[in-house]
Design a protein around this motif. Structure first.
Motif, PDB file in Angstrom:
ATOM      1  N   THR A  40      28.226  46.289   5.130  1.00  0.00           N
ATOM      2  CA  THR A  40      26.925  46.495   4.500  1.00  0.00           C
ATOM      3  C   THR A  40      26.693  45.373   3.494  1.00  0.00           C
ATOM      4  N   GLU A  41      25.501  45.317   2.946  1.00  0.00           N
ATOM      5  CA  GLU A  41      25.199  44.293   1.949  1.00  0.00           C
ATOM      6  C   GLU A  41      26.112  44.424   0.729  1.00  0.00           C
ATOM      7  N   ASP A  42      26.319  45.660   0.240  1.00  0.00           N
ATOM      8  CA  ASP A  42      27.205  45.874  -0.912  1.00  0.00           C
ATOM      9  C   ASP A  42      28.648  45.501  -0.583  1.00  0.00           C
ATOM     10  N   GLN A  43      29.113  45.899   0.598  1.00  0.00           N
ATOM     11  CA  GLN A  43      30.477  45.550   1.001  1.00  0.00           C
ATOM     12  C   GLN A  43      30.636  44.035   1.092  1.00  0.00           C
ATOM     13  N   THR A  44      29.619  43.356   1.599  1.00  0.00           N
ATOM     14  CA  THR A  44      29.675  41.906   1.737  1.00  0.00           C
ATOM     15  C   THR A  44      29.893  41.251   0.384  1.00  0.00           C
ATOM     16  N   LYS A  45      29.134  41.679  -0.606  1.00  0.00           N
ATOM     17  CA  LYS A  45      29.286  41.108  -1.958  1.00  0.00           C
ATOM     18  C   LYS A  45      30.683  41.395  -2.505  1.00  0.00           C
ATOM     19  N   ASN A  46      31.159  42.631  -2.347  1.00  0.00           N
ATOM     20  CA  ASN A  46      32.490  42.983  -2.849  1.00  0.00           C
ATOM     21  C   ASN A  46      33.584  42.184  -2.148  1.00  0.00           C
ATOM     22  N   VAL A  47      33.444  42.001  -0.842  1.00  0.00           N
ATOM     23  CA  VAL A  47      34.441  41.242  -0.082  1.00  0.00           C
ATOM     24  C   VAL A  47      34.456  39.777  -0.538  1.00  0.00           C
ATOM     25  N   ILE A  48      33.288  39.190  -0.695  1.00  0.00           N
ATOM     26  CA  ILE A  48      33.226  37.798  -1.173  1.00  0.00           C
ATOM     27  C   ILE A  48      33.897  37.681  -2.533  1.00  0.00           C
ATOM     28  N   ASP A  49      33.497  38.550  -3.475  1.00  0.00           N
ATOM     29  CA  ASP A  49      34.081  38.494  -4.820  1.00  0.00           C
ATOM     30  C   ASP A  49      35.591  38.713  -4.785  1.00  0.00           C
TER      31      ASP A  49
END
Length: 162
Positions: A40-49
């Protein structure tokens, strides 16, 4: 090794990614997983960080032209992996001094970290094999890579049986 093969067979494979930094590789990988509906969009940000923080703490280039960035954190439902072959090898600080061409990104919920230890070891052994390394570099398609992986698995089985 089965996890690696299944991952690639499911389409988690990027060949000839044109990135020149680990941060660029991570962002492209996470965006690919988002676009294919795996994050998801939120997961994507968390994974990148999470991947970037992990990389800053201890680089994941292990040598033999390979890096294995990994992140385990909240909000991820299942373990997953993405195989990337870079268009151009990049110096990511591997201990053997070789530029990195192959990146295996592992992510998942925190309990999957222990399961991925076996995957990390399998990838390290696989990438240390010169013949497989050559075939992986030559693969034109996802299926070519799977075929090379299957040949390597059969060769290992023959050695074990002997």
């Amino acid at each position: 090794m089965e996890f690696l093969r299944n991952t690639i067979a499911e389409g988690n494979c990027l060949l000839n990614l044109d990135e020149r930094s680990m941060e660029g590789i991570i962002c492209s990988a996470a965006e690919f997983l988002h676009q294919t509906g795996k994050l998801t969009e939120d997961q994507t940000k968390n994974v990148i960080d999470g991947l970037i923080q992990r990389e800053q703490a201890a680089p994941t280039a292990i040598g033999h032209g390979c890096a294995i960035p990994h992140y385990y954190g909240p909000g991820l439902d299942q373990p997953m992996m993405l195989f990337i072959r870079l268009k151009h090898a990049v110096n990511l600080g591997a201990p053997d001094g070789l530029a990195t061409r192959f990146v295996f990104i592992l992510i998942g919920p925190e309990p999957s970290a222990a399961k991925h230890l076996d995957t990390l070891a399998s990838i390290a052994r696989l990438m240390a094999d010169g013949e497989f390394h050559f075939e992986a570099a030559r693969a034109k398609t996802q299926q070519d890579f799977i075929d090379a992986l299957d040949r390597q698995l059969r060769a290992v089985e023959r050695v074990i049986e002997a």
